[in-house]
Design a protein around this motif. Structure first.
Motif, PDB file in Angstrom:
ATOM      1  N   ASN A 123      -8.357   0.185  -6.817  1.00 54.55           N
ATOM      2  CA  ASN A 123      -9.351   0.441  -5.574  1.00 54.55           C
ATOM      3  C   ASN A 123      -7.711   0.985  -4.424  1.00 54.55           C
ATOM      4  N   ARG A 124      -8.229   1.956  -3.242  1.00 61.08           N
ATOM      5  CA  ARG A 124      -7.263   2.339  -2.104  1.00 61.08           C
ATOM      6  C   ARG A 124      -6.729   1.477  -1.712  1.00 61.08           C
ATOM      7  N   ARG A 145      -0.233   3.575  -5.025  1.00 63.83           N
ATOM      8  CA  ARG A 145      -2.020   2.890  -5.932  1.00 63.83           C
ATOM      9  C   ARG A 145      -0.980   3.362  -7.369  1.00 63.83           C
ATOM     10  N   THR A 203       1.830   7.563  -4.318  1.00 66.03           N
ATOM     11  CA  THR A 203       1.344   7.015  -4.176  1.00 66.03           C
ATOM     12  C   THR A 203       1.647   5.059  -5.202  1.00 66.03           C
ATOM     13  N   ILE A 220     -13.015   5.416  -7.852  1.00 64.83           N
ATOM     14  CA  ILE A 220     -11.631   6.282  -7.789  1.00 64.83           C
ATOM     15  C   ILE A 220     -12.200   6.527  -8.974  1.00 64.83           C
TER      16      ILE A 220
END
Ligand code: BGC
Length: 753
Positions: free
Chosen positions: A721-722, A247, A245, A685
């Motif tokens: 964070n997301r 992230r 991802t 998270i």
């Protein structure tokens, strides 16, 4: 008189560096760009390999490297190519580098309309490894094991000096990919698994390469590679898909690149692989939005080897090579390492004429390339007299490499203090890495794969030779035992062991890199494990030295090993460093920059999540590596005490000061790496069990204590964070140093608290 001479010399140096300010450079770049034809611009964006302009078959390791005049004219005059890379196939003497590069520059400066110098680039990743007689350092993973960024800076500075002394101004180094996939063939090229450690080592390397003025004749432009995420393939095989991802990419893999770009790194090389189905060479988001817009990178991005063509031939995202060129250039590629076929240039010219690639994109790419050429001072002087570099290959430089190797050696096991050995003993040295320089140096040494011993630097010592230098020929024997994966004479070694007091088994992995280094099994080949098991039956102390590119698993015979020394790929001085450590002339202070796995099915990193700790009984006991990240023994012992925080609550505008007392409780002077980790108790998270936030290396005499202090702030506790924002959530945190632990609370200031 001496003073005047020194003054004249300093002035000469000053004027020979790039002497323009940044605004002046921008003006010059614009002026030059405005005179350039499309063909000249595309030429600047094209890079070919040396073999293209040399006679004979490409990649023939035995051919004489000789320039082909017709090809030179075609490449530099007809195609107006602005960059050349690499060694043909093997290491060259400096004289030959000068001959080749001066011939290339002569043509660029005399026979082309705008006289733009060529930028020559090379992979000098652990010293000027393609110049005969250069100083070869430990590979990056070993440097990281020193936990001492000074060595990275020194390696960078000496490499820059020796690369420039070979008339080359651009180095494809450092690798800032994180070593978080132990199967990967290029694990040894990384600074290990942790982003913080890799960032400090990476920044220091770039500083060594570029100094304060990259135009200094002793400096080179760095090339951060491979932007970004390249090391984390799902299969562990080189250049295979990465499923990650954004992230994770940003929280871990981007961190060292971001920092090195902020420190002024001039160029980057692109990840050859794909992330979530998009080859990075065709990824506008990564190459333009992140790299150029967000990180404000103002140097240029070069492709990796043939990677534009591979958008068509390997990744199948372009239905023709021309389409591949369009995708890559529009995504933000500035220079194409073509490296063999010139039709990249033909395609790009057509695409611009057809309006499929905008001229602004071409101008942006060329502006970036010219900017770096100006900063390097290439428009003022393309190379310097060989005599300007009297320290090339000097004992002083070898000593710097030796010291780095000494601090990299990591003692992983030392039962009953079997090490250090007394010098009046008889030692049997065995194992495939025991009497070899190629194993000590690894890939990217004299040849791409580094497997040909005929190019070994003269006068350097293998482990066996260095041991024999310390205890004498009559007391040292060497028998090979095995190849990398086959028995040679194990039975004979076992018989000979009866005459020895100690056995030193040097297990090894044949040098390799990239696809060539893909493996099917992380476990050491059985023949080598068998050698250890058989030798243990002699009841003599078995000391194992690991000379490898990645953590090859040996757990099935670990109990047969009395002591284990991790050597990594320690370079040309590595044999001496290992021998010095074995006999106590060096007190080891290296610490593993990665987690050494015990089982192939458990490749879990130190900063794993709590769920990765759970075993099949649902207890939190599953994390059980062979050796943990950050560990390494010494011949002395250290005790930690008095961990103190200056406050137990800390708000966003405050910092927290941490102190700890470290005492040398043993009999010998030694160095210790004091490591500070934090643990976030709860977060939105899933938090890691711990994260490295600070470290320092200190030296302590027997009985001596030192108080070590660190300061942390909100950013040191943050995560992504997301929404891809760095945040620090209020709550409790642990601080852990050695066996000490303290807790504090982070809070957000409101009018109520
Ligand atoms: C490697 C790069 C290297 C380039 C030029 C590629 O195959 O991935 O790391 O810089 O070749 O030699």
């Amino acid at each position: 008189m001496k003073k005047i001479k020194r003054l004249v010399f300093s002035l000469l140096i000053l004027f020979s560096m790039n002497s323009f300010s940044q605004p002046e450079i921008e003006k010059k770049v614009d002026a030059l760009l405005s005179q350039m034809t499309l063909e000249e611009k595309v030429g600047q964006m094209t890079q070919v390999t040396l073999d293209v302009i040399c006679k004979g078959k490409p990649f023939d390791e035995k051919k004489k490297q000789e320039l082909d005049k017709d090809m030179l004219k075609k490449v530099l005059v007809d195609y107006k190519v602005g960059s050349i890379l690499n060694t043909g196939a093997y290491t060259l003497p400096r004289e030959q580098w000068y001959e080749i590069i001066s011939e290339i520059q002569k043509i660029a400066l005399k026979q082309t309309r705008l006289k733009i110098p060529v930028i020559y680039g090379i992979d000098a990743i652990h010293g000027a490894n393609y110049t005969v007689g250069a100083t070869l350092f430990p590979q990056q993973l070993g440097l990281a094991a020193t936990w001492n960024p000074e060595f990275a800076e020194q390696m960078g500075a000496i490499t820059a000096y020796e690369v420039r002394a070979s008339a080359i101004p651009w180095n494809f180094s450092p690798v800032l990919d994180l070593g978080r996939q132990p199967l990967w063939s290029r694990f040894f090229e990384t600074f290990g698994e942790d982003p913080y450690l890799a960032t400090l080592m990476g920044d220091a390397t770039v500083k060594g390469y570029q100094g304060d003025n990259v135009g200094d004749p002793e400096k080179v432009a760095a090339c951060l590679k491979h932007f970004v995420g390249y090391s984390n393939s799902r299969s562990g095989k080189d250049r295979t898909p990465i499923m990650m991802t954004e992230r994770e990419l940003r929280e871990y893999y981007l961190v060292p690149f971001k920092s090195a770009i902020e420190k002024g790194a001039q160029t980057i090389m692109i990840n050859s692989s794909e992330i979530d189905g998009v080859p990075v060479h065709a990824d506008y988001h990564i190459l333009t939005s992140i790299l150029k817009e967000e990180l404000k990178f103002d140097g240029f991005a070069v492709t990796d080897w043939e990677d534009i063509v591979m958008l068509h031939t390997v990744h199948n995202v372009a239905d023709s090579e021309k389409e591949a060129v369009k995708l890559a250039i529009n995504a933000g590629v500035d220079m194409s390492m073509v490296p063999l076929k010139l039709d990249f240039a033909d395609h790009l010219i057509e695409l611009v004429k057809e309006g499929q690639v905008p001229m602004e994109r071409i101008d942006d790419a060329v502006r970036r390339i010219l900017r770096v050429k100006y900063r390097l001072g290439l428009f003022e002087k393309v190379y310097y007299d060989m005599k300007r570099y009297p320290k090339f290959g000097s004992p002083e430089f070898a000593e710097a490499s030796y010291k780095a190797a000494l601090e990299s050696v990591t003692l992983l096991k030392n039962n009953d203090r079997v090490l250090p050995m007394a010098k009046d003993k008889k030692v049997l040295v065995t194992g495939v890495a025991g009497n070899s320089m190629i194993y000590l140096n690894g890939a990217w040494t004299h040849t791409w794969q580094g497997q040909d011993p005929s190019y070994d630097t003269k006068g350097k010592k293998t482990i066996y030779q260095a041991i024999s230098d310390i205890i004498g020929k009559d007391n040292t024997f060497y028998l090979q035992g095995t190849t990398e994966d086959k028995d040679v004479n194990t039975a004979e070694v076992v018989a000979k062991a009866k005459e020895a007091d100690y056995i030193v088994v040097c297990l090894g992995e044949l040098p390799s890199t990239e696809k060539v280094g893909d493996i099917e099994d992380l476990t050491f080949p059985q023949a080598q494990l068998n050698l250890v098991a058989e030798l243990k039956k002699t009841n003599k102390p078995v000391i194992v030295v690991l000379v490898e590119s990645r953590p090859r698993i040996f757990s099935s015979v670990e109990s047969s090993m009395d002591a284990i020394l991790m050597a990594y790929r320690p370079g040309d001085e590595g044999g001496r460093a290992i021998a010095a450590t074995i006999f106590g002339l060096n007190n080891p202070s290296g610490k593993l920059p990665f987690t050494y796995p015990k089982h192939t099915g458990s490749l879990v990193l130190y900063d794993h999540k709590y769920s990765e700790k759970r075993d099949k009984n649902f207890a939190f006991n599953a994390f059980n590596p062979q050796f943990e990240f950050g560990t390494g023994l010494s011949y002395t012992t250290f005790a930690y005490s008095d961990l103190k925080l200056d406050k137990t609550r800390c708000s966003e505008s405050e910092s927290i000061t941490v102190s700890v007392k470290v005492t040398n409780t043993g009999q010998l002077e030694g160095k210790e790496v004091v490591q500070l980790y934090t643990r976030d108790h709860y977060a939105s998270i899933t938090p890691s069990v711990k994260r490295l936030r600070r470290f320092t290396k200190i030296n302590l005499k027997p009985g001596e204590s030192k108080i070590v202090q660190f300061t942390l702030n909100k950013d040191d506790l943050s995560f992504l964070n997301r929404k891809l924002e760095w945040i620090t959530e209020p709550g409790k945190f642990d601080i852990m140093i050695g066996d000490q632990k303290a807790e504090f609370e982070y809070y957000i200031k409101t009018t109520n608290n």
